[in-house]
Design an enzyme around this catalytic site. Structure first.
Site, PDB file in Angstrom:
ATOM      1  N   ASN A  10     -13.315  -2.389   3.977  1.00 11.92           N
ATOM      2  CA  ASN A  10     -14.343  -1.786   3.117  1.00 11.92           C
ATOM      3  C   ASN A  10     -14.735  -2.828   2.083  1.00 11.92           C
ATOM      4  O   ASN A  10     -14.002  -3.065   1.133  1.00 11.92           O
ATOM      5  CB  ASN A  10     -13.755  -0.525   2.452  1.00 11.92           C
ATOM      6  N   HIS A  98     -14.668   8.541  -0.351  1.00 14.56           N
ATOM      7  CA  HIS A  98     -13.867   7.517  -1.039  1.00 14.56           C
ATOM      8  C   HIS A  98     -13.722   7.915  -2.509  1.00 14.56           C
ATOM      9  O   HIS A  98     -14.636   8.487  -3.096  1.00 14.56           O
ATOM     10  CB  HIS A  98     -14.555   6.150  -0.914  1.00 14.56           C
ATOM     11  N   GLU A 100     -13.961   6.307  -5.118  1.00 13.09           N
ATOM     12  CA  GLU A 100     -15.014   5.784  -6.001  1.00 13.09           C
ATOM     13  C   GLU A 100     -16.270   6.642  -5.914  1.00 13.09           C
ATOM     14  O   GLU A 100     -17.035   6.740  -6.878  1.00 13.09           O
ATOM     15  CB  GLU A 100     -15.288   4.303  -5.658  1.00 13.09           C
ATOM     16  N   GLU A 168      -5.539   7.528   0.360  1.00 17.51           N
ATOM     17  CA  GLU A 168      -5.701   6.462  -0.624  1.00 17.51           C
ATOM     18  C   GLU A 168      -5.365   6.989  -2.014  1.00 17.51           C
ATOM     19  O   GLU A 168      -6.231   7.565  -2.688  1.00 17.51           O
ATOM     20  CB  GLU A 168      -7.144   5.946  -0.614  1.00 17.51           C
ATOM     21  N   SER A 212      -4.458  -1.262  -2.134  1.00  9.98           N
ATOM     22  CA  SER A 212      -3.757  -2.538  -2.327  1.00  9.98           C
ATOM     23  C   SER A 212      -2.970  -2.986  -1.101  1.00  9.98           C
ATOM     24  O   SER A 212      -1.877  -3.541  -1.221  1.00  9.98           O
ATOM     25  CB  SER A 212      -2.853  -2.463  -3.567  1.00  9.98           C
TER      26      SER A 212
HETATM   27  P1  PGA Z   1      -8.056  -2.023  -2.244  1.00  5.86           P
HETATM   28  O1  PGA Z   1      -9.131  -0.874  -1.905  1.00  5.86           O
HETATM   29  O2  PGA Z   1      -7.508  -2.506  -0.933  1.00  5.86           O
HETATM   30  O3  PGA Z   1      -8.870  -3.077  -2.959  1.00  5.86           O
HETATM   31  O4  PGA Z   1      -7.031  -1.396  -3.099  1.00  5.86           O
HETATM   32  C1  PGA Z   1      -8.868   0.079  -0.907  1.00  5.86           C
HETATM   33  C2  PGA Z   1     -10.039   1.015  -0.783  1.00  5.86           C
HETATM   34  O5  PGA Z   1     -10.646   1.350  -1.794  1.00  5.86           O
HETATM   35  O6  PGA Z   1     -10.377   1.447   0.333  1.00  5.86           O
END
Ligand code: PGA
Length: 251
Positions: A10, A98, A100, A168, A212
């Site tokens: 992503n 997601h 976000e 997540e 992460s």
């Molecule tokens: P990250 O993001 O690997 O930078 O923690 C994961 C994601 O938001 O899908």
């Protein structure tokens, strides 16, 4: 039948033409050269780069995905992209829900479910994201929050052929603070049981961990019993790191 394994990159709102082309080309070439049919590798670039990445990956082993879609097929929705448009651009997958989007765009479970249904309508595989916040975890509410998100965000008719679920934890995304194998194992077992109880064939849906994921933790996380792959943010912007995570999939 064993569940399909995935590693999904992503890119979020990152990438301009030159760097993104090199990244897509490197990933496509390495995945082709590996000769492995598993895991399935998916790149989710920003909408502006979909055509370019599609040209780089062609009909090869790397598939294309969108990062979000609108629930409706078309209309007066300035700035939005529909699932049908993503399909026409060569996508086979789309991420919905997601964190976000849930937090920065105030999307609730009903909105996420409508987007997943839109993905299905357009013939796309919906990658439905769920995950608890740090406050929810510290309050001991993780399993309750995940159960609610799974129940309300994943459409009832979903199956292994059209849906993936990504766990997540919000506190692990982009923070370098990865969930422990025990935390991931517990969450995934809970999600799998919930999917299985609610949806015919739900237990066969592939579950990805995200938050992460890096080359140094990718093997341990992907080896867990209920983890069928990884949804990778930051590390997907670096070909060597992303390919190391792909290589760490048990296949
Ligand atoms: P990250 O993001 O690997 O930078 O923690 C994961 C994601 O938001 O899908």
């Amino acid at each position: 039948m064993s569940r399909t394994r995935y590693v999904i990159g992503n890119w979020k709102m990152n990438g301009t033409r030159v760097g993104a082309q090199a990244l897509a080309r490197a990933v496509a070439a390495a995945v082709a050269a590996s000769g492995r049919a598993s895991p399935r590798v998916v790149l989710c670039p920003p909408a502006t780069l979909l055509a370019m990445v599609a040209a780089e990956t062609g009909e090869g082993r790397v598939a294309l995905g969108g990062q979000d879609c609108h629930a409706r097929p078309s209309g007066a929705f300035t700035g939005d992209v529909s699932a049908e448009m993503l399909a026409e651009a060569g996508c086979r997958y789309v991420i919905v829900g997601h964190s976000e989007r849930r937090t920065l765009h105030s999307e609730d479970d009903a909105t996420v479910r409508a987007k997943a249904e839109a993905a299905h309508r357009a013939g796309l595989v919906a990658v439905v994201c769920v995950g608890e916040s740090l406050a929810e975890r510290e309050a001991g509410r993780t399993s309750e929050v995940l159960a609610r998100q799974v129940d309300l965000s994943v459409p009832g008719g979903s199956g292994a052929g059209d849906t993936l679920v990504a766990y997540e934890p919000v506190w692990a995304i982009g923070t370098g603070r990865v969930a422990t194998p025990a935390q991931v194992a517990e969450a995934h077992a809970g999600i799998r049981a919930r999917l299985g109880a609610r949806i015919a064939g739900g237990a066969g849906i592939s579950l990805l961990y995200g938050g992460s994921v890096k080359p140094d933790n990718a093997a341990e996380l992907q080896a867990l019993a209920d983890v069928d792959g990884a949804l990778v943010g930051g590390a997907s912007l670096d070909a060597a790191q992303f390919l190391a995570i792909v290589a760490a999939s048990p296949g």
